[in-house]
Write an enzyme that holds these catalytic residues in place. Structure first.
Site, short mmCIF file in Angstrom:
data_model
loop_
_atom_site.label_atom_id
_atom_site.label_comp_id
_atom_site.label_asym_id
_atom_site.label_seq_id
_atom_site.Cartn_x
_atom_site.Cartn_y
_atom_site.Cartn_z
N CYS A 119 9.03 -38.27 -15.11
CA CYS A 119 9.05 -37.30 -14.01
C CYS A 119 7.71 -37.22 -13.29
O CYS A 119 7.63 -36.70 -12.17
CB CYS A 119 9.42 -35.92 -14.53
SG CYS A 119 10.94 -35.95 -15.46
N HIS A 261 8.48 -31.71 -8.77
CA HIS A 261 9.58 -32.43 -9.42
C HIS A 261 10.78 -31.49 -9.51
O HIS A 261 10.63 -30.27 -9.58
CB HIS A 261 9.13 -32.89 -10.81
CG HIS A 261 10.25 -33.49 -11.59
ND1 HIS A 261 11.04 -34.49 -11.08
CD2 HIS A 261 10.74 -33.19 -12.82
CE1 HIS A 261 11.95 -34.80 -11.98
NE2 HIS A 261 11.79 -34.03 -13.04
N ASN A 291 18.49 -33.82 -11.40
CA ASN A 291 17.15 -34.35 -11.72
C ASN A 291 17.22 -35.88 -11.68
O ASN A 291 17.94 -36.48 -12.47
CB ASN A 291 16.79 -33.84 -13.13
CG ASN A 291 15.44 -34.31 -13.61
OD1 ASN A 291 14.82 -35.19 -13.02
ND2 ASN A 291 14.97 -33.73 -14.70
O1 UT7 Z 1 12.70 -33.63 -16.00
C1 UT7 Z 1 12.32 -33.77 -17.33
C2 UT7 Z 1 11.85 -32.49 -17.89
N1 UT7 Z 1 12.98 -31.70 -18.33
C3 UT7 Z 1 13.01 -30.41 -18.08
O2 UT7 Z 1 12.12 -29.89 -17.45
C4 UT7 Z 1 14.14 -29.62 -18.67
C5 UT7 Z 1 13.69 -28.24 -19.02
N2 UT7 Z 1 14.75 -27.45 -19.67
C6 UT7 Z 1 15.81 -26.98 -19.01
O3 UT7 Z 1 15.99 -27.24 -17.84
C7 UT7 Z 1 16.74 -26.05 -19.77
O4 UT7 Z 1 16.20 -25.80 -21.04
C8 UT7 Z 1 18.19 -26.60 -19.94
C9 UT7 Z 1 18.90 -26.58 -18.59
C10 UT7 Z 1 18.18 -27.99 -20.50
C11 UT7 Z 1 18.98 -25.70 -20.87
O5 UT7 Z 1 18.98 -24.38 -20.38
P1 UT7 Z 1 18.58 -23.16 -21.32
O6 UT7 Z 1 18.71 -21.95 -20.51
O7 UT7 Z 1 17.22 -23.46 -21.91
O8 UT7 Z 1 19.70 -23.20 -22.40
P2 UT7 Z 1 19.56 -23.35 -23.98
O9 UT7 Z 1 19.17 -24.73 -24.37
O10 UT7 Z 1 18.72 -22.21 -24.46
O11 UT7 Z 1 21.04 -23.13 -24.43
C12 UT7 Z 1 21.72 -21.88 -24.22
C13 UT7 Z 1 23.17 -22.05 -24.65
C14 UT7 Z 1 23.31 -22.72 -26.01
O12 UT7 Z 1 24.42 -22.10 -26.66
P3 UT7 Z 1 24.17 -20.96 -27.77
O13 UT7 Z 1 23.32 -21.59 -28.82
O14 UT7 Z 1 23.47 -19.85 -27.04
O15 UT7 Z 1 25.55 -20.63 -28.20
C15 UT7 Z 1 23.68 -24.14 -25.67
O16 UT7 Z 1 24.42 -24.77 -26.67
O17 UT7 Z 1 23.84 -22.89 -23.72
C16 UT7 Z 1 24.51 -23.96 -24.43
N3 UT7 Z 1 24.55 -25.14 -23.56
C17 UT7 Z 1 25.52 -25.32 -22.65
N4 UT7 Z 1 26.58 -24.59 -22.32
C18 UT7 Z 1 27.36 -25.06 -21.31
C19 UT7 Z 1 23.67 -26.16 -23.52
N5 UT7 Z 1 24.06 -27.04 -22.55
C20 UT7 Z 1 25.20 -26.54 -22.02
C21 UT7 Z 1 26.05 -26.97 -20.98
N6 UT7 Z 1 27.11 -26.21 -20.67
N7 UT7 Z 1 25.82 -28.11 -20.30
#
Ligand code: UT7
Length: 335
Positions: A119, A261, A291
């Site tokens: 990135c 980014h 992304n």
């Molecule tokens: O470009 C490279 C650098 N990358 C980044 O900058 C990515 C940075 N991180 C993010 O953008 C976010 O952390 C994500 C979008 C990847 C995830 O969002 P989040 O708000 O941090 O969600 P989380 O990982 O805390 O997950 C929350 C819940 C979990 O369920 P429980 O444990 O609360 O029951 C996940 O299992 O959301 C669930 N979950 C989903 N649900 C529906 C994770 N992915 C999905 C999905 N659809 N695609």
């Protein structure tokens, strides 16, 4: 030519996005996710992928973006002194996609350099190009950031946190050395990496050390500790922005537009809030493309130029953080 007065001009840009429009609802057919979750957590509404039955690599998308940038610059491929190619999804494990693009452009022995800064590829690429130009090693450089993520994304529940985020596309920029006393071109650049956190965002295979367990455990799938990367980005991006501003002797008010980014809309909104940046100064297009890693910043730049948000005299702050970890900030004044 006086090397001290040589500045890097962003002569032109171009973009090419993969053809298959994949909306959030389409993803819900393959995995347990929803349009509402993806929009709320990331700001993404859709992304474009290469066709499943196609044979399209990063160099192919890069070629199309390059043709547009070259035409706008009034360059032929023979005018290029160096190609810098940023990708984490190369056509082949080796050789690099830069060499493949070089051949597809019909070139004979023009040098090509692949960089793997994910990135942060545009930030590292721009800084590398600036150094080549200032030192007189090259005067006309083609930078390409291109990604074909979709074939390697796991289209099932176990990959949903990664798969819903990524799109395929390419951005290109023609960069040229120009002699001028004016304070233009790259005003400051600050780059960082921290391999200590390599495992928070990685794809371990293919690699030179492959065990049966690696293959069994599916370590050719991308792994991302999303929460940690998110928190790190929200902390590090304002930090590095301030480092770049300080190095340039500028304040955030001197910046006309920030092109960050596009990893997550909420990351960019948090950076905007913590730095008191007014609405309209932070460019976001993640809702359209997701992304696209190395392609995200150059595609956003191409759009910002088209929308006249970047014009002659504009001071632009580029920001990004991703796998490595790598991150950085570059301040560029257009001329
Ligand atoms: O470009 C490279 C650098 N990358 C980044 O900058 C990515 C940075 N991180 C993010 O953008 C976010 O952390 C994500 C979008 C990847 C995830 O969002 P989040 O708000 O941090 O969600 P989380 O990982 O805390 O997950 C929350 C819940 C979990 O369920 P429980 O444990 O609360 O029951 C996940 O299992 O959301 C669930 N979950 C989903 N649900 C529906 C994770 N992915 C999905 C999905 N659809 N695609």
């Amino acid at each position: 030519m006086d090397y001290y007065n040589r500045k890097m001009l962003l002569k032109s840009t171009g973009r090419y996005i993969a053809p298959w429009l994949v909306k959030n609802d389409d993803l819900a057919q393959w995995m347990d996710t929803s349009d509402e979750w993806i929009r709320q957590r990331t700001g993404i509404e859709q992304r474009y992928w290469v066709p499943e039955d196609g044979d399209i690599g990063a160099s192919d998308l890069g070629l199309e973006a390059s043709k547009i940038a070259l035409e706008r610059a009034g360059w032929t491929p023979e005018d290029i002194d160096l190609i810098i190619f940023g990708t984490l999804s190369p056509d082949m494990h080796f050789p690099g996609s830069g060499c493949l693009l070089q051949h597809k452009l019909g070139l004979d022995t023009t040098p090509a350099l692949d960089i793997r800064q994910q990135c942060s590829a545009f930030l590292y690429g721009l800084t590398t190009a600036d150094a080549f130009i200032r030192s007189g090693h090259a005067n006309r450089i083609l930078f390409v950031g291109a990604e074909v993520h979709s074939p390697a994304l796991v289209k099932a529940d176990r990959g949903r946190d990664v798969t819903v985020i990524f799109g395929d596309g390419a951005g290109a920029a023609c960069l040229e050395g120009v002699e001028t006393d004016e304070p233009v071109g790259v005003i400051s650049s600050v780059l960082h990496s921290q391999g200590e956190f390599a495992r928070s965002l990685m794809m371990p295979l293919p690699a030179s050390r492959i065990t049966e367990e690696d293959v069994r455990e599916g370590r050719h799938d991308a792994y991302m500790d999303g929460r940690n990367i998110f928190k790190t980005a929200v902390r590090k991006l304002p930090e590095v922005a301030n480092e770049a501003l300080e190095k340039a002797g500028l304040s955030i008010d001197d910046i006309d537009i920030i092109i960050p980014h596009q990893a997550n809309l909420r990351i960019n909104q948090a950076v905007q809030k913590s730095m008191n940046i007014p609405d309209g100064k932070m460019y976001n297009n993640i809702h359209r493309y997701g992304n696209m890693t190395a392609a995200s910043i150059p595609v956003a730049l191409d759009e910002a130029i088209e929308e006249k948000l970047v014009d002659k005299g504009s001071t632009v702050l580029f920001l990004g953080l991703g796998a490595g970890l790598t991150w950085g900030g570059v301040i560029y004044r257009h001329f």
